[in-house]
Write a protein that holds these residues in place. Structure first.
Motif, PDB file in Angstrom:
ATOM      1  N   GLY A  25       3.165   0.780   0.547  1.00  0.00           N
ATOM      2  CA  GLY A  25       3.683   2.137   0.454  1.00  0.00           C
ATOM      3  C   GLY A  25       2.990   3.052   1.433  1.00  0.00           C
ATOM      4  N   ARG A  26       2.921   4.338   1.074  1.00  0.00           N
ATOM      5  CA  ARG A  26       2.372   5.301   2.015  1.00  0.00           C
ATOM      6  C   ARG A  26       1.794   6.510   1.288  1.00  0.00           C
ATOM      7  NH1 ARG A  26       7.671   8.213   4.768  1.00  0.00           N
ATOM      8  NH2 ARG A  26       8.582   9.045   2.832  1.00  0.00           N
ATOM      9  N   VAL A  27       0.883   7.210   1.995  1.00  0.00           N
ATOM     10  CA  VAL A  27       0.271   8.441   1.517  1.00  0.00           C
ATOM     11  C   VAL A  27       0.325   9.453   2.657  1.00  0.00           C
ATOM     12  CG1 VAL A  27      -1.808   9.518   0.598  1.00  0.00           C
ATOM     13  CG2 VAL A  27      -1.260   7.157  -0.031  1.00  0.00           C
ATOM     14  N   ARG A  28       0.652  10.693   2.330  1.00  0.00           N
ATOM     15  CA  ARG A  28       0.753  11.727   3.359  1.00  0.00           C
ATOM     16  C   ARG A  28      -0.589  12.419   3.548  1.00  0.00           C
ATOM     17  NH1 ARG A  28       5.171  15.194   1.815  1.00  0.00           N
ATOM     18  NH2 ARG A  28       3.688  16.647   0.867  1.00  0.00           N
ATOM     19  N   GLY A  29      -1.059  12.443   4.791  1.00  0.00           N
ATOM     20  CA  GLY A  29      -2.322  13.070   5.108  1.00  0.00           C
ATOM     21  C   GLY A  29      -2.222  14.579   5.188  1.00  0.00           C
ATOM     22  N   GLU A  30      -3.357  15.220   5.425  1.00  0.00           N
ATOM     23  CA  GLU A  30      -3.403  16.678   5.488  1.00  0.00           C
ATOM     24  C   GLU A  30      -2.578  17.229   6.644  1.00  0.00           C
ATOM     25  OE1 GLU A  30      -7.849  17.470   3.592  1.00  0.00           O
ATOM     26  OE2 GLU A  30      -7.620  17.274   5.766  1.00  0.00           O
ATOM     27  N   ASP A  31      -2.390  16.435   7.693  1.00  0.00           N
ATOM     28  CA  ASP A  31      -1.621  16.896   8.842  1.00  0.00           C
ATOM     29  C   ASP A  31      -0.124  16.661   8.686  1.00  0.00           C
ATOM     30  OD1 ASP A  31      -1.447  14.166   9.076  1.00  0.00           O
ATOM     31  OD2 ASP A  31      -2.386  14.052  11.056  1.00  0.00           O
ATOM     32  N   GLY A  32       0.295  16.176   7.518  1.00  0.00           N
ATOM     33  CA  GLY A  32       1.713  15.952   7.256  1.00  0.00           C
ATOM     34  C   GLY A  32       2.217  14.575   7.621  1.00  0.00           C
ATOM     35  N   ARG A  33       1.401  13.782   8.316  1.00  0.00           N
ATOM     36  CA  ARG A  33       1.825  12.431   8.702  1.00  0.00           C
ATOM     37  C   ARG A  33       1.665  11.473   7.525  1.00  0.00           C
ATOM     38  NH1 ARG A  33      -0.894   9.540  12.054  1.00  0.00           N
ATOM     39  NH2 ARG A  33      -2.851  10.673  11.757  1.00  0.00           N
ATOM     40  N   TRP A  34       2.620  10.544   7.398  1.00  0.00           N
ATOM     41  CA  TRP A  34       2.532   9.508   6.380  1.00  0.00           C
ATOM     42  C   TRP A  34       1.758   8.323   6.937  1.00  0.00           C
ATOM     43  CZ3 TRP A  34       4.048   9.995   1.376  1.00  0.00           C
ATOM     44  CH2 TRP A  34       4.897  11.062   1.068  1.00  0.00           C
ATOM     45  N   LEU A  35       0.803   7.823   6.162  1.00  0.00           N
ATOM     46  CA  LEU A  35      -0.004   6.674   6.550  1.00  0.00           C
ATOM     47  C   LEU A  35       0.379   5.478   5.693  1.00  0.00           C
ATOM     48  CD1 LEU A  35      -3.503   8.424   6.829  1.00  0.00           C
ATOM     49  CD2 LEU A  35      -1.899   7.883   8.669  1.00  0.00           C
ATOM     50  N   ASP A  36       0.731   4.368   6.330  1.00  0.00           N
ATOM     51  CA  ASP A  36       1.083   3.150   5.613  1.00  0.00           C
ATOM     52  C   ASP A  36      -0.175   2.490   5.056  1.00  0.00           C
ATOM     53  OD1 ASP A  36       3.783   3.421   6.130  1.00  0.00           O
ATOM     54  OD2 ASP A  36       3.676   2.312   8.013  1.00  0.00           O
ATOM     55  N   LEU A  37      -0.025   1.859   3.888  1.00  0.00           N
ATOM     56  CA  LEU A  37      -1.155   1.223   3.211  1.00  0.00           C
ATOM     57  C   LEU A  37      -1.162  -0.295   3.384  1.00  0.00           C
ATOM     58  CD1 LEU A  37      -1.457   3.220  -0.130  1.00  0.00           C
ATOM     59  CD2 LEU A  37      -2.368   3.739   2.141  1.00  0.00           C
ATOM     60  N   ASP A  38      -0.471  -0.816   4.372  1.00  0.00           N
ATOM     61  CA  ASP A  38      -0.484  -2.261   4.603  1.00  0.00           C
ATOM     62  C   ASP A  38      -1.922  -2.745   4.762  1.00  0.00           C
ATOM     63  OD1 ASP A  38       2.230  -2.106   4.559  1.00  0.00           O
ATOM     64  OD2 ASP A  38       2.486  -2.207   6.737  1.00  0.00           O
ATOM     65  N   ASP A  39      -2.222  -3.892   4.153  1.00  0.00           N
ATOM     66  CA  ASP A  39      -3.534  -4.552   4.228  1.00  0.00           C
ATOM     67  C   ASP A  39      -4.621  -3.862   3.418  1.00  0.00           C
ATOM     68  OD1 ASP A  39      -2.491  -6.485   6.019  1.00  0.00           O
ATOM     69  OD2 ASP A  39      -2.839  -5.139   7.711  1.00  0.00           O
ATOM     70  N   VAL A  40      -4.277  -2.840   2.627  1.00  0.00           N
ATOM     71  CA  VAL A  40      -5.258  -2.240   1.719  1.00  0.00           C
ATOM     72  C   VAL A  40      -5.344  -3.102   0.464  1.00  0.00           C
ATOM     73  CG1 VAL A  40      -5.778  -0.257   0.244  1.00  0.00           C
ATOM     74  CG2 VAL A  40      -4.974   0.098   2.589  1.00  0.00           C
ATOM     75  N   VAL A  41      -6.542  -3.550   0.131  1.00  0.00           N
ATOM     76  CA  VAL A  41      -6.771  -4.397  -1.047  1.00  0.00           C
ATOM     77  C   VAL A  41      -7.737  -3.680  -1.982  1.00  0.00           C
ATOM     78  CG1 VAL A  41      -8.671  -5.660   0.038  1.00  0.00           C
ATOM     79  CG2 VAL A  41      -7.399  -6.735  -1.819  1.00  0.00           C
TER      80      VAL A  41
END
Length: 325
Positions: free
Chosen positions: A299-315
């Motif tokens: 999935g994804r989380v939106r950072g403070e700058d408005g960009r979405w960051l993908d969570l691929d490979d987060v364990v």
């Protein structure tokens, strides 16, 4: 729902002289600033939990003082075989337990019930030594320059409150000895859960944490709902980005290994478990049940700058804990 939270930037006392919550302590920090001298006896909870994730193992270390008992443990999961080792100790009145007065400084230790743990901390980082029958851990968890952690005070009332530090994605190295096998730890990360507070008798919480190089996530739920505080954050290249939304948690309590959903205005996350750890205790006055699932975030989380960051490979892990204490 989004909380309105206050960032604390100077040292502050958690408690007033009478043991009640100091209103100036309510807020969140990027580094430990709270002095946590809990006064009095009764419902005072103090703990240090370290979770360590490597390509081969997941390790959990806990030292806790719950007034009338010290509850300590060492847990190891072999990710290749699925084999678990759990060494737990319950020590009446927390005898032999020493808890540091401030996160990141001093020594926390426990000896009793066949378990020995010592956690030493200073500005350079943390050293963890833990041993029990058939298991021994010796690791260093350095503090990278500029690395930030999430500190939060959760106020249920003037008499019931909790201070927590969630420090996600610290580097770790050392050795894990299981039986006659010695495993070098050279890759992976460590997560700290530092807790000090005065709790209601019964409480349920959710907690999720995970990391990959340069990115960490920290989510919580249920226990903070309606308090005006949250323990949600994104850590990008060591810098904390606070998320003040109360998140929605959805999961199947009849099948804990089904995907979990964690969502909010800035959070669209699915957690896919590969292993469930179940911990159940019943000491009459003190009882608890925890389902801690290890797995992968997508999935994804939106950072403070408005960009979405993908969570691929987060364990990491996601859990539900129910306690009477």
């Amino acid at each position: 729902m989004t909380a309105t939270e206050h960032e604390i930037t100077t040292p502050v006392d958690l408690c007033r002289p009478d043991g009640r919550l100091d209103p100036d302590a309510v807020g969140w920090t990027r580094r430990p600033l709270h002095r946590t001298d809990l006064r009095g006896w009764g419902r005072c909870k103090r703990w240090e939990y370290w979770g360590i994730v490597t390509p081969r193992h997941i390790v959990g270390i806990v030292v806790s003082s719950l007034d009338y008992a010290g509850v300590h443990g060492i847990y190891v999961l072999d990710r290749e075989s699925g084999a678990e080792i759990a060494r737990d100790a319950v020590v009446p009145l927390a005898r032999g337990t020493v808890m540091a007065g401030r996160s990141g400084v001093g020594v926390t230790s426990a000896r009793g019930g066949g378990v020995e743990i010592e956690i030493s901390e200073d500005e350079g980082g943390s050293s963890i030594e833990a041993s029990a029958s058939g298991i021994q851990l010796s690791v260093q968890v350095p503090m990278p320059p500029g690395h930030e952690s999430l500190g939060v005070v959760v106020p249920w009332s003037a008499r019931r409150f909790q201070y927590t530090v969630k420090d996600v994605g610290r580097p770790v190295s050392g050795t894990l000895t299981s039986g006659s096998e010695v495993h070098r730890i050279e890759e992976g990360f460590a997560v700290l859960d530092h807790g000090r507070g005065k709790w209601p008798y019964s409480m349920t919480w959710n907690w999720a944490a995970g990391a990959r190089p340069g990115l960490g996530v920290q989510f919580g739920g249920k226990w903070t709902d309606g308090t005006g505080s949250t323990e949600n954050a994104l850590i990008v290249d060591g810098r904390l980005q606070k998320i003040s939304d109360e998140l929605r948690w959805e999961y199947d309590t009849t099948d804990w290994l089904r995907p979990w959903s964690i969502t909010g205005d800035r959070v669209e996350v699915e957690f896919r478990p590969f292993h469930e750890r179940v911990a159940v205790s019943n000491l009459l006055v003190v009882a608890g049940e925890t389902h801690q699932c290890f797995g992968h975030f997508t999935g994804r989380v939106r950072g403070e700058d408005g960009r979405w960051l993908d969570l691929d490979d987060v364990v990491g892990w996601a859990e539900e804990a129910r306690n009477r204490w």
